[in-house]
Structure formats: C-alpha cells, structure tokens
Design a protein around this motif. Structure first.
Motif, short mmCIF file in Angstrom:
data_model
loop_
_atom_site.label_atom_id
_atom_site.label_comp_id
_atom_site.label_asym_id
_atom_site.label_seq_id
_atom_site.Cartn_x
_atom_site.Cartn_y
_atom_site.Cartn_z
N TYR A 277 -35.49 4.81 -96.80
CA TYR A 277 -36.36 3.63 -96.78
C TYR A 277 -36.29 2.94 -95.42
CZ TYR A 277 -37.85 3.43 -101.67
OH TYR A 277 -38.46 3.68 -102.87
N ASN A 278 -35.10 2.83 -94.86
CA ASN A 278 -34.94 2.10 -93.60
C ASN A 278 -35.63 2.81 -92.44
OD1 ASN A 278 -33.46 0.10 -94.79
ND2 ASN A 278 -31.47 1.00 -94.32
N SER B 111 -39.29 1.85 -92.63
CA SER B 111 -39.46 0.43 -92.30
C SER B 111 -39.27 0.19 -90.80
CB SER B 111 -38.46 -0.40 -93.10
OG SER B 111 -38.69 -0.27 -94.49
N ASP C 289 -42.07 -1.30 -88.25
CA ASP C 289 -41.78 -2.50 -87.46
C ASP C 289 -42.06 -2.24 -85.98
OD1 ASP C 289 -41.04 -3.86 -89.71
OD2 ASP C 289 -38.89 -3.51 -89.45
N THR D 63 -44.14 0.35 -103.28
CA THR D 63 -43.04 0.13 -102.34
C THR D 63 -42.65 1.38 -101.57
OG1 THR D 63 -41.43 0.59 -104.09
CG2 THR D 63 -42.07 -1.70 -103.77
N SER E 200 -43.08 5.23 -99.59
CA SER E 200 -43.84 5.72 -98.45
C SER E 200 -43.71 7.23 -98.40
CB SER E 200 -43.34 5.10 -97.15
OG SER E 200 -42.04 5.57 -96.84
N SER F 13 -36.14 -6.26 -103.64
CA SER F 13 -35.97 -6.13 -102.18
C SER F 13 -34.50 -6.23 -101.84
CB SER F 13 -36.74 -7.22 -101.46
OG SER F 13 -36.28 -8.50 -101.84
#
Length: 462
Positions: A187-188, A191, A195, A268, A270, A461
């Motif tokens: 997930y990170n 993200s 970003d 949520t 991806s 979250s």
C-alpha cells in the motif's frame, strides 16, 4: 651491546603498545559504544551488531546439527552422550532418525541461546534504551558461553518439548508479522508514487505528474508479467503430484480474485498494490513447492554431493540473514520515517554535526544559524520518549526470528519428513507453513479491500 638490546626492547615495547591500542580502538569502534548516552537511540540502534550475532547463532546451529549431533555417540563422556540422545528414545533402532532427532536438538540449543540473549537484552533495552549499543564485546562472549553451556543440557525436557513449542509459537507470530508488514509495504509503495505525482503537478506544472502514474502502470505490467511467468514455470517443472498442482492453482485463482475485487468493489485498493501481492503470492508458492520432499514433483532437490551441500547451506544462511536484516529496519520497527532513522543503516552510530535549533529525533527545528550547545543536546535527548521507548523492538523481532530459523532448519520439529544437509530447509511442515502464510497474506489483503465497504462507519486508515 647492552644499549642496543635496551633500545630494541624499548622499540618492541612501543610497537606492542601501539598495536594493542589500535586493536582496542578498532574493537571499540566495531563492537563498542561510540555515542554518548544522552543521544537518543532509534528503534534499530545496534542493528548491525545484533544481526551479526544472529548470523553467528545460525552458524553454530548448523555446526551442532550436521557436525556435532551425528557424532554424539563418539563422545567419550557418557553424560554428554546421554544428554544429546535424551528425548529420542522413540527413534532407537533407527540410526538415521536418531541423528535427525539429536540434530534438531542441536539447532534448538543454538537458537534457544540466541533467543534467551535477545529476550534478556530486550528487557534491558526497555529499562535502559542505550544498552543496545553498549558492551558488545562482552555480549558476544556471553552468547558464546551460552552456546557452550547448552551442550551440557539434556534434550528432554528443556529443548524438546519446551523450547520446541516456544519456537513454534514464536514462528507463527513472526509469520503473521511478515504478512502484515508486506501488505503495508504494498500500500505504501502506491501511496508514495501518487504523492510524488501530485507534488510534481504542484512544483513543475500541470501534466508533469504523469510520469509517476506511467511508472505505476509500467510497474504493474512488470509485476503481473513476472507472476504469470512464474506460475507457468511452476506448472512446467513442479507438476506431477496433487499437492503442488493444488498450490499453484489456488495461487492463480486467489490472486486473480483479489485483483478483480480490487478493480470492481474496492475504493481503497490499487492495481500496483494488487500486483505486489500477486508477485509475493507467486514467490511464496514457488518457495512452498520447492520445499516438497517428494522428489517426483520437486526436481530442485539437491543430491548429497559436496557442491549441493555447500550451495544448500549457503542459500539457507543468506536467506536467513536477509530476513534478519530486512525485518529490523527502523521504519519496520516503528521507529519513524527514514529521515528520523539515524541508526537504521548504522549512520546513527557515527557522530553527526550538530544542527541548529532544538534536536528531536535527529530533526532540527529553528533557525539554522542558532548555536546548539552540548547542554541543549543533553537536555533534549533523554526527554524524548519517541526515541528512547522503542529500542527494545529490535530484540523482540530478532527473538522471533530465532524461533523462525529453528523451525525452518528442523522442519517444525519433524523427525521423519524433513530435509537433509543438502536440502536443510526442505520438509512437509515447512512447505505447509509457507503456503499457509501465503493464504494469510491473500486473505489479509482481501480483507483490506472489502472491509471499508462492509463497515463504512469505521475508519480503516493507518
């Protein structure tokens, strides 16, 4: 003549003093504490020295298992012979099973010594956080003494069944920790790149963030292509028995199902995260089928040749050291961001120039030209609970890794259906634990996809 002798003696004395001083300095720099106690440690402080000790324990475990245990009957001291054979009475009459039983106990000896070491110094780090980077020469000597001491302890009941079950429970906990960390990493990654894309749009202008989104799509393609290739290779080389065929098919179906749910039902997830989970599931499936002790559907089993033995032991050792190193980074131990992790790559063990302002967690706050006195450093360091409260986590994770490698080398305590010195981590128990960990990972990821939809009133979250 006397003057020459005196001069030579003085020169030898001086050289000896310089050599001893240099050796002590080198030992202190490598194993000792080179930072004042007022400097806050990160969660991974002492990581390099701890992982080296873990490596030493694995080496001792392999020596005990494949060198000392098979020859315990040749020990002239009857007490040691009885100590290494205790708990193996059910295998009497079968020399190979007796060697396997005593070999497992040899692994438990080294692993339990490391486990006790890390638990003890984990408690010490909780009481005194800076202890992770202090007195390492003494710590290594203490660990070696523990290993020697375990030689004289009978297998039953300390190592089998007491430590065997401790290691089993600890290994399960470590496997669960692995899956949580890896899902979080997937997930990170997505993200972080999103970003970067948003930041590029703000800093460089409209359309400049597309390169990061393109990188996400390319990464997705590579991950899924590699996964499909891996599954095809497994179908070609590891088919022939129902177990392997079932593992490969379940991997394909579950990975496809998770991707479909992510694309159609999840708000949520991806595609990049799904690709990461899919390639990881494929890797675990490959690891599981390669641990199958059935030679008819596992062509990768090494023969009992010198080369196979060396390669087998080397692969196991490297994989265990990589596990110990990768799962003890500051970020994975909850020590903060990469900028805060001064000790993550042992950079924290070196003195750094003092920055302006008040230093908290190695970050400066205030004017860059404001001088920072030693008093300010001493006052701000020890009062930082975020830095001083997490140094015990390193020891806790390494203690769990000690349990995990003991189970890996012994096939979870199995005596009969296990590997040999050329295939030390092969066995039915290891195979099933790996595939079960894959199922846990996939189900955990599936839960993160559907949970926000099933429970819209709850905050999932991080």
């Amino acid at each position: 003549m006397a003057c020459l002798i005196a001069a030579a003696s003085a020169a030898c004395t001086g050289v000896t003093w310089c050599f001893c001083t240099a050796s002590a300095s080198l030992c202190s720099s490598w194993c000792g504490n080179d930072k004042p106690s007022t400097v806050p440690p990160s969660a991974a402080s002492g990581r390099k020295r701890s992982v080296i000790l873990l490596a030493l324990s694995v080496v001792v475990a392999l020596i005990y298992q494949y060198a000392l245990a098979p020859n315990y009957g040749r020990i002239p001291w009857q007490y040691l012979s009885d100590a290494w054979s205790s708990g193996c009475e059910s295998q009497q009459g079968n020399a190979e099973l007796m060697k396997a039983c005593s070999g497992n106990a040899g692994v438990y000896r080294a692993s339990s010594a490391a486990f006790v070491f890390f638990v003890t110094f984990g408690i010490a780090a909780a009481c005194k956080p800076t202890s992770n980077r202090e007195a390492w020469p003494a710590k290594y000597i203490l660990f070696l003494l523990l290993c020697v001491g375990t030689i004289f302890i009978p297998n039953y009941p300390v190592f089998n069944p007491v430590y065997l079950w401790v290691a089993r429970v600890g290994s399960v906990l470590f496997i669960l920790l692995q899956q949580i960390i890896l899902v979080d990493i997937a997930y990170n990654w997505n993200s972080a790149w999103l970003d970067h894309s948003d930041q590029a749009e703000l800093d460089e202008g409209p359309g400049k963030g597309k390169k990061w989104k393109a990188a996400i799509l390319v990464s997705c393609g590579i991950l899924y292509a590699a996964s499909i290739a891996g599954i095809v290779i497994m179908y070609i080389h590891f088919r022939g028995c129902a177990t392997n065929d079932a593992f490969i098919s379940i991997t394909l179906v579950m990975s496809f199902f998770c991707t479909v749910v992510q694309l159609t039902k999840s708000e949520t997830g991806s595609l990049l995260t799904s690709g990461c989970i899919t390639i990881y599931a494929t890797y675990l499936c490959g690891a599981a089928v390669s641990k199958n002790p059935n030679a008819s559907c596992n062509p990768k089993l090494g023969e009992m040749s010198t080369w196979s033995i060396v390669v087998g032991l080397l692969v196991v050792f490297i994989s265990m050291m990589w596990t110990g190193w990768s799962y003890t980074t500051d970020k994975r131990l909850g020590g903060g961001s990469a900028e805060n992790a001064a000790d993550d790559n042992e950079a924290g063990d070196e003195e750094k120039p003092k920055a302006g302002g008040v230093v908290i967690n190695n970050q400066s706050d205030g004017a860059a030209n404001t001088p920072l006195t030693e008093t300010a450093t001493q006052e701000s360091g020890p009062t930082n609970p975020a830095s001083f409260g997490s140094s015990w986590k390193l020891n806790a994770v390494l203690a769990l890794i000690c349990c995990w490698y003991a189970m890996t080398l012994t096939g979870w305590g199995d005596i009969e259906k296990r590997g040999n010195i050329a295939n030390p981590d092969v066995g039915e128990a290891s195979m099933w634990m790996i595939i079960v960990s894959q199922w846990i990972s996939l189900l955990l990821y599936l839960w993160t996809l559907v949970a926000p939809t099933l429970f819209p009133d709850r905050d999932f979250s991080l």
